[in-house]
Motif scaffolding. Structure first.
Motif, mmCIF file in Angstrom:
data_model
loop_
_atom_site.group_PDB
_atom_site.id
_atom_site.type_symbol
_atom_site.label_atom_id
_atom_site.label_comp_id
_atom_site.label_asym_id
_atom_site.label_seq_id
_atom_site.Cartn_x
_atom_site.Cartn_y
_atom_site.Cartn_z
ATOM 1 N N ILE A 1 -10.974 1.451 18.655
ATOM 2 C CA ILE A 1 -11.857 0.848 17.649
ATOM 3 C C ILE A 1 -11.936 1.724 16.403
ATOM 4 O O ILE A 1 -11.899 1.233 15.269
ATOM 5 C CB ILE A 1 -13.262 0.608 18.250
ATOM 6 C CG1 ILE A 1 -13.190 -0.499 19.318
ATOM 7 C CG2 ILE A 1 -14.256 0.212 17.159
ATOM 8 C CD1 ILE A 1 -14.460 -0.662 20.126
ATOM 9 N N SER A 2 -12.048 3.044 16.611
ATOM 10 C CA SER A 2 -12.148 3.944 15.453
ATOM 11 C C SER A 2 -10.884 3.888 14.600
ATOM 12 O O SER A 2 -10.964 3.868 13.365
ATOM 13 C CB SER A 2 -12.407 5.380 15.913
ATOM 14 O OG SER A 2 -11.263 5.928 16.551
ATOM 15 N N PRO B 1 -7.589 1.464 8.236
ATOM 16 C CA PRO B 1 -7.494 0.644 7.016
ATOM 17 C C PRO B 1 -8.276 1.234 5.836
ATOM 18 O O PRO B 1 -7.835 1.138 4.696
ATOM 19 C CB PRO B 1 -8.079 -0.711 7.457
ATOM 20 C CG PRO B 1 -7.848 -0.751 8.928
ATOM 21 C CD PRO B 1 -8.026 0.658 9.393
ATOM 22 N N LEU B 2 -9.443 1.846 6.142
ATOM 23 C CA LEU B 2 -10.227 2.477 5.077
ATOM 24 C C LEU B 2 -9.436 3.623 4.447
ATOM 25 O O LEU B 2 -9.372 3.745 3.209
ATOM 26 C CB LEU B 2 -11.549 2.992 5.641
ATOM 27 C CG LEU B 2 -12.419 3.826 4.681
ATOM 28 C CD1 LEU B 2 -12.840 2.984 3.477
ATOM 29 C CD2 LEU B 2 -13.637 4.376 5.409
ATOM 30 N N GLY C 1 -5.814 5.663 0.192
ATOM 31 C CA GLY C 1 -4.589 6.449 0.089
ATOM 32 C C GLY C 1 -4.062 6.551 -1.329
ATOM 33 O O GLY C 1 -3.455 7.560 -1.695
ATOM 34 N N LYS C 2 -4.299 5.514 -2.146
ATOM 35 C CA LYS C 2 -3.805 5.553 -3.525
ATOM 36 C C LYS C 2 -4.484 6.653 -4.339
ATOM 37 O O LYS C 2 -3.946 7.123 -5.345
ATOM 38 C CB LYS C 2 -4.009 4.196 -4.195
ATOM 39 C CG LYS C 2 -5.467 3.770 -4.303
ATOM 40 C CD LYS C 2 -5.595 2.395 -4.935
ATOM 41 C CE LYS C 2 -7.057 1.966 -5.040
ATOM 42 N NZ LYS C 2 -7.201 0.627 -5.650
ATOM 43 N N ASN D 1 1.699 7.938 1.580
ATOM 44 C CA ASN D 1 2.363 8.468 2.766
ATOM 45 C C ASN D 1 1.562 8.227 4.040
ATOM 46 O O ASN D 1 1.961 8.654 5.116
ATOM 47 C CB ASN D 1 2.582 9.981 2.573
ATOM 48 C CG ASN D 1 3.643 10.548 3.488
ATOM 49 O OD1 ASN D 1 4.688 9.947 3.667
ATOM 50 N ND2 ASN D 1 3.359 11.702 4.087
ATOM 51 N N VAL D 2 0.420 7.546 3.929
ATOM 52 C CA VAL D 2 -0.527 7.459 5.039
ATOM 53 C C VAL D 2 0.058 6.687 6.223
ATOM 54 O O VAL D 2 0.067 7.171 7.357
ATOM 55 C CB VAL D 2 -1.851 6.809 4.569
ATOM 56 C CG1 VAL D 2 -2.790 6.602 5.761
ATOM 57 C CG2 VAL D 2 -2.529 7.686 3.533
#
Length: 343
Positions: free
Chosen positions: A210-211, A217-218, A223-224, A289-290
């Protein structure tokens, strides 16, 4: 002339984007292949048809228990923990602009490990208690390191050195807990400390899964901003980035993921250290790169676990295999940084 320059720049950008898509897709496909191998291979090799039937709920003697109770939890723990380690390592390395600034080296995973060992050896706890203690300890460790490293001005080098010192202190705490703990709890704690997928159970995985599904996604959305933070505090602020809010969100998300991953599988050595640099070499530096780092982390854990199970006459935990891979790279990186005068 101007139009030609713009066209040349756009063509280069499209080429780099195409490379990012191809490499990321390849890493995702490789993860799927390794997941299938984790389900098919073991003391007994099952057919694809038998595994699919067992996963769909059909009861097949021997196959259902092996696949659903042993191999599936092991595979899920490997892919989600590896993804969390990979993302968290890349976030810290990019945000602090130093390849040594990852949760393994600066002591964050050691803080989570100390809390988990305390729960296992002293409190005889498991499951949710270990996960909660690991997250709290991870957040407390990163807060302590940040406070001690501020001084008059914030210094990345000071943060890394203080983190290494905190790590040494927490390793001493872990050793003490193992000395005073009950004899019957020591083997389980030692297996856990080596970083292992052995004994993974489905009821231990929901918190980790879940985490990762919520926080990853957050982190990807933020990431940008990582590339902007790499430019430094003043440049990032001048470009309109809210550096404090972005940094806090990234740190909290990364620490939560890596703490829960550590509480589930133990501190799998060097995955967070290796994933980011490997992904950056593969996809380049023009795009986030995430996601590639997370996929590289997952592939490292799954591949290392398969190697540990089947490449030797004795079965080794996944953490030993990743340690064998990561230690030489750490030495190489230290030598290279020393030659460049970065140490």
């Amino acid at each position: 002339m101007k139009n030609e320059s713009v066209g040349f720049i756009m063509a280069g950008r499209r080429q780099r984007h195409r490379r990012w898509i191809i490499v990321t897709s390849f890493l995702a496909v490789l993860s799927c292949v390794l997941c299938c191998a984790m389900l098919l291979l073991g003391n007994t090799i099952y057919s694809v048809n038998d595994v699919i039937r067992a996963l769909s709920g059909e009861q097949i003697q021997g196959v259902s228990f092996a696949v659903n109770t042993i191999r599936l939890p092991r595979m899920l723990a490997g892919i989600f923990a590896g993804f969390a380690f990979g993302i968290a390592g890349d976030i810290f390395q990019t945000m602090l602009r130093n390849p040594l600034a990852n949760p393994n080296v600066i002591g964050i995973t050691t803080g989570s490990s100390a809390a988990a060992v305390f729960c296992i050896v002293i409190l005889h706890a498991s499951g949710a208690a270990v996960s909660i203690a690991s997250v709290i300890a991870g957040l407390a460790t990163v807060t302590l390191i940040y406070i001690l490293s501020r001084g008059k001005t914030f210094s990345i080098g000071r943060l890394i050195l203080i983190g290494i010192g905190i790590q040494a202190m927490l390793n001493a705490v872990v050793s003490y807990l193992l000395l005073v703990g009950a004899e019957q709890d020591i083997p389980a704690a030692l297996r856990w400390l080596s970083g292992s997928l052995n004994g993974s159970q489905m009821h231990e995985l929901p918190a980790l899964i879940i985490s990762v599904m919520i926080l990853a996604p957050l982190v990807i959305l933020l990431g940008k901003h990582l590339s902007i933070l790499e430019l430094g505090e003043q440049s990032a602020t001048s470009l309109g980035a809210n550096t404090d809010r972005t940094r806090i969100l990234l740190i909290l998300s990364s620490v939560c993921m890596i703490s829960l991953a550590t509480s589930t599988t133990g501190p799998i050595a060097f995955v967070s250290f290796l994933a980011g640099p490997i992904a950056k070499r593969l996809v380049g530096t023009s795009f986030s790169n995430v996601i590639p780092a997370g996929l590289v982390g997952a592939n490292l854990v799954l591949a290392a676990d398969l190697i540990g199970q089947f490449a030797f006459t004795v079965r080794f935990p996944v953490g030993i295999i990743t340690g064998i891979i990561g230690a030489p790279y750490l030495i190489y990186l230290l030598i290279r940084m020393n030659q460049k005068g970065e140490l």
